[in-house]
Design a protein around this motif. Structure first.
Motif, mmCIF file in Angstrom:
data_model
loop_
_atom_site.group_PDB
_atom_site.id
_atom_site.type_symbol
_atom_site.label_atom_id
_atom_site.label_comp_id
_atom_site.label_asym_id
_atom_site.label_seq_id
_atom_site.Cartn_x
_atom_site.Cartn_y
_atom_site.Cartn_z
ATOM 1 N N ASP A 32 22.453 -2.048 -64.316
ATOM 2 C CA ASP A 32 23.077 -1.138 -63.351
ATOM 3 C C ASP A 32 22.217 -0.949 -62.102
ATOM 4 N N ARG A 33 21.094 -1.660 -62.042
ATOM 5 C CA ARG A 33 20.172 -1.587 -60.895
ATOM 6 C C ARG A 33 19.762 -0.153 -60.556
ATOM 7 N N SER A 34 19.675 0.689 -61.576
ATOM 8 C CA SER A 34 19.397 2.106 -61.335
ATOM 9 C C SER A 34 17.916 2.396 -61.159
ATOM 10 N N ARG A 64 11.065 -5.078 -58.063
ATOM 11 C CA ARG A 64 12.399 -5.608 -58.406
ATOM 12 C C ARG A 64 13.302 -4.486 -58.898
ATOM 13 N N ASP A 65 14.612 -4.642 -58.639
ATOM 14 C CA ASP A 65 15.571 -3.735 -59.277
ATOM 15 C C ASP A 65 15.489 -3.945 -60.781
ATOM 16 N N LYS A 71 15.828 5.313 -59.058
ATOM 17 C CA LYS A 71 16.099 5.406 -57.617
ATOM 18 C C LYS A 71 16.505 6.821 -57.212
ATOM 19 N N LYS A 73 11.227 -0.295 -51.453
ATOM 20 C CA LYS A 73 10.780 -1.575 -52.020
ATOM 21 C C LYS A 73 10.013 -2.396 -50.983
ATOM 22 N N ILE A 100 13.626 0.858 -60.440
ATOM 23 C CA ILE A 100 12.782 -0.134 -59.763
ATOM 24 C C ILE A 100 11.545 -0.362 -60.622
ATOM 25 N N GLU A 159 15.822 0.763 -50.842
ATOM 26 C CA GLU A 159 15.652 -0.565 -50.254
ATOM 27 C C GLU A 159 14.407 -0.565 -49.358
ATOM 28 N N ASP A 207 20.187 4.742 -53.327
ATOM 29 C CA ASP A 207 20.037 3.280 -53.391
ATOM 30 C C ASP A 207 19.571 2.720 -52.046
#
Ligand code: MN
Ligand code: MN
Length: 470
Positions: free
Chosen positions: A262-264, A257-258, A453, A43, A266, A40, A36
């Motif tokens: 679960d923001r797993s 964007r995520d 990710k 991105k 992109i 960042e 994760d």
């Protein structure tokens, strides 16, 4: 021998079968956190770099900060020296000279920094029905209908006759205007909707709307076009003919964007192949100490159109650079290449449950299962591809396992479903041992592509370890 017992079948399966447990369940929490964190910065890279030229300038910046200096053929480089070599501002090689130099071959990671997009034609600007539009020629393999009615930004360069280079980037800042390809409303699309998806939006319909207000005058024609040209002249000092010596590219203007609750994942434009270019670059920049053999990360242009052209991997610029490095060690470049190993860091098509009929589930790659090794790409009866040697596959899977890297294998879809190619074959044609290793992507080549990710991070770890191991 296999043990007897109540769970004999399970034990035997564990010993004999491939472990297909979800990748997330195979990793400890720390690895997931690291993935994760890594993403960042990825991105940021995605949002700062949308074209090959922007990638090259950004990479020069990062490499310089990491102590890399521009390659000078007249200099002698010692083991540990960090260099970069730029080809026409559109491809870049970063390298660290190894203890053994090039004598026993080199380690190469190659990825590409061009992505599918809409290029402006050399004579793009016109007015029709009092609207100003730009003619485009699409670049790479796109589903044309996906590129209508989304906000686009304009990136690139204009080179004036005297050689002055003007950088253009409009549509990334929130205060900037954006551009758009229009599409027909459903109410009037009866005829269009009856066409195949290939014909529904044709190449010559990918015209980009750039203005609607005329230059204030009671006489004269093409006043909307004139007004646009006036704005461009005030901003950049250009005239219409300057478009002829320009490289202007329209790309989706939205940022990465995520994706998912679960923001797993992109979602972003241009994961293919910045999602491998960034990890391959980071693996180089983060390398600690002096490698055994010289290591190279190549970020190439023109992969999406077949790697031809003097900034693509089918050109001689790479060979010439290897020749320069080899000469320094008193070696011949062909001997260096023949002993070299390469990861062609490129994406593969992640299994999509919505279109499962195009995939063969035993031989597809999956989101969250780690870096994907693709032994061959191509189409039909394995045409137009490099098929990595079994020996090299063994070398690759061995080190990935030794280093505890999450990985999987995958073919590009079902046999005869279609096909595609990567840079791997151009490396293989130079007698280099090569295999594709990269990130599974959903909706590949769409304006908004999706990756996991964990897979991005595992690709970084895979390249980093490849540089380190024997
Ligand atoms: Mn690619
Ligand atoms: Mn591609």
């Amino acid at each position: 021998m296999l043990k007897e017992g109540n769970n004999k079948v399970d034990e035997m399966k564990e010993k004999l079968f491939i472990n297909r447990k979800n990748g997330v369940l195979k990793l400890d929490e720390r690895q997931i956190e690291k993935a994760d964190e890594f993403c960042e910065d990825y991105k940021k890279f995605l949002n700062n770099v949308k074209t090959e030229r922007e990638a090259v300038s950004y990479v020069i910046e990062l490499a310089t900060q990491a102590g890399f200096e521009e390659f000078d053929i007249n200099k002698k480089y010692n083991p540990g020296a960090k260099i970069y070599y730029v080809n026409r501002d559109k491809s870049i090689i970063t390298a660290i000279i190894g203890r053994k130099g090039t004598k026993e071959g080199i380690k190469i990671a190659v990825a590409h920094i061009d992505s599918p997009r809409l290029d402006l034609k050399p004579n793009p600007l016109y007015e029709k029905s009092e609207l100003a539009l730009l003619k485009t020629h699409y670049y790479g393999g796109i589903k044309k209908y996906q590129w209508t009615t989304i906000p686009l930004s304009l990136h690139g360069v204009i080179v004036k006759k005297d050689g002055t280079l003007i950088k253009v980037c409009i549509g990334e800042d929130e205060s900037d205007p954006v551009f758009c390809v229009t599409d027909l409303l459903p109410h009037l699309a009866k005829e269009q909707m009856a066409k195949t998806m290939q014909k529904g939006i044709e190449g010559e319909k990918l015209n980009v709307l750039v203005g609607s207000r005329p230059f204030k005058s009671d006489e004269g024609s093409e006043l909307v076009k004139l007004n646009i040209m006036k704005i461009l002249n005030e901003k950049y000092g250009i005239v219409e003919s300057d478009f002829i010596s320009a490289e202007l590219e329209l790309v989706p203007s939205f940022p990465a964007r995520d994706l998912g609750l679960d923001r797993s994942m992109i979602g972003s434009y241009g994961h293919d192949d910045r999602v491998c270019a960034y990890p391959a670059l980071k693996a180089m920049l983060d390398f600690e100490g002096v490698p055994e053999n010289t290591i190279l990360t190549i970020l190439a242009d023109k992969e999406e159109t077949g790697s031809d052209g003097n900034t693509g991997m089918n050109s001689s610029f790479f060979r010439y650079f290897i020749a320069d490095l080899a000469n320094m060690d008193g070696e011949h470049y062909r001997h260096v290449l023949s002993k070299s190993k390469c990861l062609s860091a490129d994406v593969n098509a992640a299994f999509d449950p919505t279109y499962s009929e195009q995939y063969e589930d035993n031989n597809s790659c999956y989101i969250n299962q780690g870096a994907v090794i693709t032994k061959y790409t191509g189409s039909g009866g394995k045409y137009s591809t490099s098929d990595a040697c079994a020996e090299f596959m063994a070398y690759i899977r061995n080190y990935l396992e030794e280093e505890g890297i999450l990985w999987q294998t995958g073919e590009l879809g079902k046999v005869d479903a279609g096909g595609g190619g990567t840079i791997a074959r151009y490396m293989a044609n130079l007698n280099v041992d090569v295999v594709d290793l990269g990130v599974p992507v959903l909706s590949m080549h769409a304006p908004f592509e999706i990756v996991s990710k964990i897979d991005v991070y595992m690709t970084y770890r895979a390249v980093k370890s490849f540089f380190k191991i024997k």
